[in-house]
Design an enzyme around this catalytic site. Structure first.
Site, PDB file in Angstrom:
ATOM      1  N   ARG A 238       0.848  -1.194   0.000  1.00 48.32           N
ATOM      2  CA  ARG A 238       0.000   0.000   0.000  1.00 48.32           C
ATOM      3  C   ARG A 238       0.882   1.242   0.000  1.00 48.32           C
ATOM      4  NH1 ARG A 238      -3.747  -2.502  -1.121  1.00 48.32           N
ATOM      5  NH2 ARG A 238      -5.789  -2.682  -0.178  1.00 48.32           N
ATOM      6  N   GLU A 267      -2.558   7.779  -4.399  1.00 48.29           N
ATOM      7  CA  GLU A 267      -2.788   7.319  -5.765  1.00 48.29           C
ATOM      8  C   GLU A 267      -4.242   7.575  -6.172  1.00 48.29           C
ATOM      9  OE1 GLU A 267      -1.538   3.224  -4.904  1.00 48.29           O
ATOM     10  OE2 GLU A 267      -3.602   2.589  -5.215  1.00 48.29           O
ATOM     11  N   HIS A 285      -1.079  -0.023  -9.397  1.00 55.91           N
ATOM     12  CA  HIS A 285      -1.781  -0.855  -8.406  1.00 55.91           C
ATOM     13  C   HIS A 285      -2.460  -2.062  -9.073  1.00 55.91           C
ATOM     14  CE1 HIS A 285      -3.715  -0.709  -4.142  1.00 55.91           C
ATOM     15  NE2 HIS A 285      -3.596  -1.957  -4.574  1.00 55.91           N
TER      16      HIS A 285
HETATM   17  C1  DGY Z   1      -5.787  -5.795  -2.177  1.00 59.01           C
HETATM   18  O1  DGY Z   1      -6.480  -6.817  -2.297  1.00 59.01           O
HETATM   19  O2  DGY Z   1      -5.615  -5.249  -1.091  1.00 59.01           O
HETATM   20  C2  DGY Z   1      -5.168  -5.276  -3.398  1.00 59.01           C
HETATM   21  O3  DGY Z   1      -4.363  -4.191  -3.171  1.00 59.01           O
HETATM   22  C3  DGY Z   1      -6.256  -4.930  -4.386  1.00 59.01           C
HETATM   23  O4  DGY Z   1      -5.733  -5.067  -5.635  1.00 59.01           O
END
Ligand code: DGY
Length: 325
Positions: A238, A267, A285
């Site tokens: 993240r 983002e 992402h």
């Molecule tokens: C998640 O599942 O947390 C991913 O970042 C989504 O793509």
């Protein structure tokens, strides 16, 4: 009467077909994110919400949802949901663990390899018609094989990343809030290290911790300085785990060699400093974004939601206390 639900973003046909068997579905299939006001207005009369990491489900929104019983996130990460506020209101919250581990680990490795071997730089070079022939000292990268890999966050995805490292004959060290079982360490041939030790020793550092107040800016200027000058940093978890401004400085000043990033602070409005740098590989992402995995994620979220609305325990319930409330 079927329970009423809202699906906030475009999903697959089979997801909607499944949901429609059990629920009265309102869905935003335009795939443009709902504004907070629109989301609040549409959710007010609903029993269930199926949402994504781009939807902010905070205490103020939940306060307007008298009937809401479940929030089913189509993601394993759930930092977009105020879990405590859900629990306080007796609203179940669910995520999609497991189905995306392999795909996300693959993408982390794609970033490692692309950053180490400068794949995005050389592709640009070819497309721009600059390639005039082979040279001995052309586009020298850094070896992945036999290097030391440091994994920060040894949960399910971290472990899958570690498993793949044996194919590259790498030495694996990891840091985690809690040391994992010795049997897992043995199976993965991974050794526990403090964060500082890992940063000092690893040639490649992959971040795979969840984003929480404790992991906000876990990697900032101070930590980047502790890394090797030849090291590569990969963030496949993240944005916010890394201080993007500090990373841009480190990449510019040669504090570390390169980075591979799938996630960013704020983002999709990423810090423009990244766009000026050649030694960073950028992805939007897409860690879990394979056809099969995204379908599995949407169906997992749908099953969690239906279970919650039909009196069963959702398989991926994050707050069991809410069910008892
Ligand atoms: C998640 O599942 O947390 C991913 O970042 C989504 O793509």
């Amino acid at each position: 009467m079927k329970p009423k639900i809202l699906v906030t973003r475009e999903v697959f046909d089979e997801t909607l077909e499944y949901l429609s068997q059990y629920c009265d579905v309102e869905s935003n299939q335009t795939d443009v994110a709902l504004t907070p006001a629109d989301l609040a207005q549409r959710i007010a009369s609903k029993d269930g919400l199926m949402c994504c990491l781009t939807d902010r489900v905070d205490a103020a929104l939940l306060a307007r949802c008298e009937r809401l019983k479940v929030v089913a996130n189509i993601a394993v990460g759930y930092n977009n949901i105020d879990l405590a506020a859900c629990t306080a209101r007796g609203i179940m919250a669910t995520n999609t663990p497991g189905v995306l581990d392999d795909s996300t680990a693959d993408l982390a490795w794609a970033l490692v390899l692309a950053a180490a071997r400068r794949l995005t730089e050389v592709e640009r070079y070819i497309r721009e018609g600059e390639w005039k022939g082979w040279r001995l000292k052309q586009w020298l990268g850094t070896d992945v094989h036999h290097a030391t890999l440091g994994i920060v966050g040894m949960g399910r995805i971290g472990q899958v990343i570690a498993k793949r490292a044996s194919g590259f004959d790498m030495q694996v060290i990891y840091h985690n809030r809690h040391r994992v079982d010795e049997a897992i360490e043995r199976r993965l041939n991974a050794t526990y290290a403090s964060l500082d030790e890992l940063l000092a020793r690893a040639d490649f550092v992959i971040l795979q911790v969840p984003y929480t107040p404790e992991t906000h800016h876990l990697i900032g200027a101070g930590q980047l300085k502790k890394m090797k000058r030849n090291a590569v940093l990969v963030n496949s978890t993240r944005g916010g785990v890394v201080d993007d401004a500090a990373l841009i400085d480190a990449l510019k000043n040669g504090t570390i060699r390169a980075a591979g990033l799938d996630v960013f602070e704020n983002e999709p409005q990423l810090n423009h400093g990244f766009l000026q740098l050649n030694n960073v590989v950028l992805a939007p992402h897409i860690g879990s974004s394979t056809e099969a995995t995204r379908r599995a994620m949407a169906m997992t979220a749908a099953k969690n939601l239906v279970a919650a609305l039909t009196g069963q325990q959702p398989p991926n319930l994050l707050n069991p206390e809410a069910r008892k409330a």
